[in-house]
Scaffold this active site. Structure first.
Site, PDB file in Angstrom:
ATOM      1  N   ASN A   1     -31.133  62.852-127.821  1.00  0.00           N
ATOM      2  CA  ASN A   1     -29.892  63.605-128.011  1.00  0.00           C
ATOM      3  C   ASN A   1     -28.746  62.646-127.708  1.00  0.00           C
ATOM      4  O   ASN A   1     -28.464  62.371-126.544  1.00  0.00           O
ATOM      5  CB  ASN A   1     -29.853  64.811-127.068  1.00  0.00           C
ATOM      6  CG  ASN A   1     -28.522  65.541-127.152  1.00  0.00           C
ATOM      7  OD1 ASN A   1     -27.757  65.339-128.097  1.00  0.00           O
ATOM      8  ND2 ASN A   1     -28.241  66.390-126.172  1.00  0.00           N
TER       9      ASN A   1
ATOM     10  N   LYS B   1     -25.696  63.129-128.124  1.00  0.00           N
ATOM     11  CA  LYS B   1     -24.455  63.829-127.782  1.00  0.00           C
ATOM     12  C   LYS B   1     -23.298  63.242-128.624  1.00  0.00           C
ATOM     13  O   LYS B   1     -23.525  62.851-129.764  1.00  0.00           O
ATOM     14  CB  LYS B   1     -24.181  63.746-126.286  1.00  0.00           C
ATOM     15  CG  LYS B   1     -25.414  64.131-125.466  1.00  0.00           C
ATOM     16  CD  LYS B   1     -25.109  64.390-124.038  1.00  0.00           C
ATOM     17  CE  LYS B   1     -26.409  64.510-123.270  1.00  0.00           C
ATOM     18  NZ  LYS B   1     -26.293  65.274-122.056  1.00  0.00           N
TER      19      LYS B   1
ATOM     20  N   HIS C   1     -28.603  73.947-126.790  1.00  0.00           N
ATOM     21  CA  HIS C   1     -28.488  72.961-125.703  1.00  0.00           C
ATOM     22  C   HIS C   1     -27.542  73.530-124.632  1.00  0.00           C
ATOM     23  O   HIS C   1     -26.579  74.231-124.957  1.00  0.00           O
ATOM     24  CB  HIS C   1     -27.950  71.640-126.259  1.00  0.00           C
ATOM     25  CG  HIS C   1     -28.003  70.533-125.247  1.00  0.00           C
ATOM     26  ND1 HIS C   1     -27.030  70.353-124.296  1.00  0.00           N
ATOM     27  CD2 HIS C   1     -28.942  69.571-125.030  1.00  0.00           C
ATOM     28  CE1 HIS C   1     -27.356  69.307-123.532  1.00  0.00           C
ATOM     29  NE2 HIS C   1     -28.515  68.821-123.956  1.00  0.00           N
TER      30      HIS C   1
ATOM     31  N   GLU D   1     -25.172  72.291-123.049  1.00  0.00           N
ATOM     32  CA  GLU D   1     -23.747  71.985-123.247  1.00  0.00           C
ATOM     33  C   GLU D   1     -23.138  72.912-124.304  1.00  0.00           C
ATOM     34  O   GLU D   1     -21.972  73.295-124.206  1.00  0.00           O
ATOM     35  CB  GLU D   1     -23.575  70.502-123.623  1.00  0.00           C
ATOM     36  CG  GLU D   1     -23.812  69.612-122.410  1.00  0.00           C
ATOM     37  CD  GLU D   1     -24.342  68.223-122.731  1.00  0.00           C
ATOM     38  OE1 GLU D   1     -24.222  67.774-123.882  1.00  0.00           O
ATOM     39  OE2 GLU D   1     -24.903  67.599-121.811  1.00  0.00           O
TER      40      GLU D   1
ATOM     41  N   GLU E   1     -35.129  72.276-120.402  1.00  0.00           N
ATOM     42  CA  GLU E   1     -34.177  71.357-119.781  1.00  0.00           C
ATOM     43  C   GLU E   1     -33.466  72.064-118.634  1.00  0.00           C
ATOM     44  O   GLU E   1     -32.478  72.797-118.865  1.00  0.00           O
ATOM     45  CB  GLU E   1     -33.129  70.917-120.806  1.00  0.00           C
ATOM     46  CG  GLU E   1     -33.687  70.164-121.980  1.00  0.00           C
ATOM     47  CD  GLU E   1     -32.646  69.241-122.584  1.00  0.00           C
ATOM     48  OE1 GLU E   1     -32.879  68.040-122.600  1.00  0.00           O
ATOM     49  OE2 GLU E   1     -31.584  69.729-123.004  1.00  0.00           O
TER      50      GLU E   1
ATOM     51  N   GLY F   1     -28.293  64.842-117.229  1.00  0.00           N
ATOM     52  CA  GLY F   1     -27.221  63.873-116.981  1.00  0.00           C
ATOM     53  C   GLY F   1     -26.903  63.662-115.515  1.00  0.00           C
ATOM     54  O   GLY F   1     -25.885  63.051-115.182  1.00  0.00           O
TER      55      GLY F   1
ATOM     56  N   SER G   1     -32.709  63.874-117.389  1.00  0.00           N
ATOM     57  CA  SER G   1     -32.775  62.582-116.681  1.00  0.00           C
ATOM     58  C   SER G   1     -34.114  61.874-116.848  1.00  0.00           C
ATOM     59  O   SER G   1     -34.586  61.215-115.920  1.00  0.00           O
ATOM     60  CB  SER G   1     -32.436  62.781-115.197  1.00  0.00           C
ATOM     61  OG  SER G   1     -31.099  63.222-115.067  1.00  0.00           O
TER      62      SER G   1
END
Ligand code: PEP
Length: 289
Positions: A9, A11, A118, A120, A193, A199, A255
């Protein structure tokens, strides 16, 4: 026979020239590493994948790139076997939706996947479970495969609600596509996730991840068994739900780095990784394969 999928990903990172350079470097290193014949002018690797995964399916490598990089990426990865996906689609494929991405267009550009839900997208852009359900349906209707992300926040985990949250996201996200899953479970993947691991450098332990993956697969079997996915596959409920759920790749994300991937990947219910930071450099991403 489920696939093992290594998914990137990116991003909102990379320019077209950086993306092209990445794919050229990555493919060259991959060819060296797997002793693959060069693809320039040679045979396509699209069908072959990259060898057999631990559960009998293919090893696949998917890059979820920003929508503006799909065309460039597609051009560079042609015939390499690397797959391209979009990080977001809208629930409709055309109309008055300024600024949105159409899954029909992604598909026409050669993309094979859409990423849906996701964290985000959920936390920054207000994507709801209802959106994820519709987006999964729209992606599949456009001929794409779709990866649904689920995961709890730290507060939800500390409150003991992690399974409740991921079960809800899972069932809602798949609620409109159980018939398609019955016909071809490999068109759908789930990425677990935990939001607290994305992150942050705080990776879930292999035991924490595996516990959730096992629970997700069991819940998936029950859910599909009760729905038409299970019954379409073999006429009954729970046994057929189990068979269909066993074909769906469950990835871990949060991560993941070369130094923690091996222990996670050895867990039998972890069928690959969805990777942000470590997917931006060819060496660190290749270190996960
Ligand atoms: C992600 O963006 O889905 C992700 C898992 O990011 P990272 O690997 O950087 O935690």
């Amino acid at each position: 026979m489920r696939d093992f999928i290594l998914a990137a990903n990116w991003k909102l990172n990379k320019t077209p020239s950086e993306a092209s350079q990445f794919f050229r470097d990555f493919n060259e290193k991959l060819e060296d590493r797997l002793s693959l014949p060069p693809t320039a002018g040679g045979e396509s690797r699209d069908i072959r994948g990259f060898g057999e995964g631990p559960n009998g399916g293919r090893r696949r490598i998917v890059f979820f790139v920003p929508a503006l990089l799909v065309a460039t990426s597609e051009q560079v990865v042609k015939d390499t076997g690397l797959e391209i996906g979009g990080q977001n689609i809208w629930v409709e494929t055309k109309g008055a939706f300024t600024g949105e991405n159409s899954s029909d267009v992604l598909s026409a550009m050669g993309a094979a996947w859409a990423l849906v839900g996701h964290s985000e997208r959920r936390s920054i852009f207000g994507e709801t479970d209802k959106h994820t359900a519709q987006k999964m349906k729209t992606a599949l209707a456009s001929g794409l495969s779709a990866m649904l992300c689920v995961g709890e926040t730290l507060a939800e985990r500390e409150a003991g609600d992690n399974l409740k949250v991921v079960f809800r996201q899972l069932e809602e996200g798949l609620s409109l596509i159980t018939d398609v899953i019955a016909k071809d479970p490999s068109r759908v993947a789930i990425a677990y996730e935990p939001v607290w691991a994305i992150g942050t450098g705080k990776v879930a332990t292999p035991e924490q991840a595996s516990e959730v993956h096992q629970a997700l697969r069991k819940r998936l079997a029950e859910f599909l068994g009760k729905s038409n996915a299970g019954s379409a596959a073999s006429g009954t409920t729970s046994a057929s739900g189990t068979a269909v759920a066993a074909e769906i790749a469950l990835l871990y994300g949060g991560s993941v780095k070369p130094d923690n991937a091996k222990a996670l990947g050895l867990k039998p219910d972890i069928d690959g990784f969805l990777v942000g930071g470590a997917s931006l450099e060819p060496d660190s991403f290749l270190g996960l394969f």
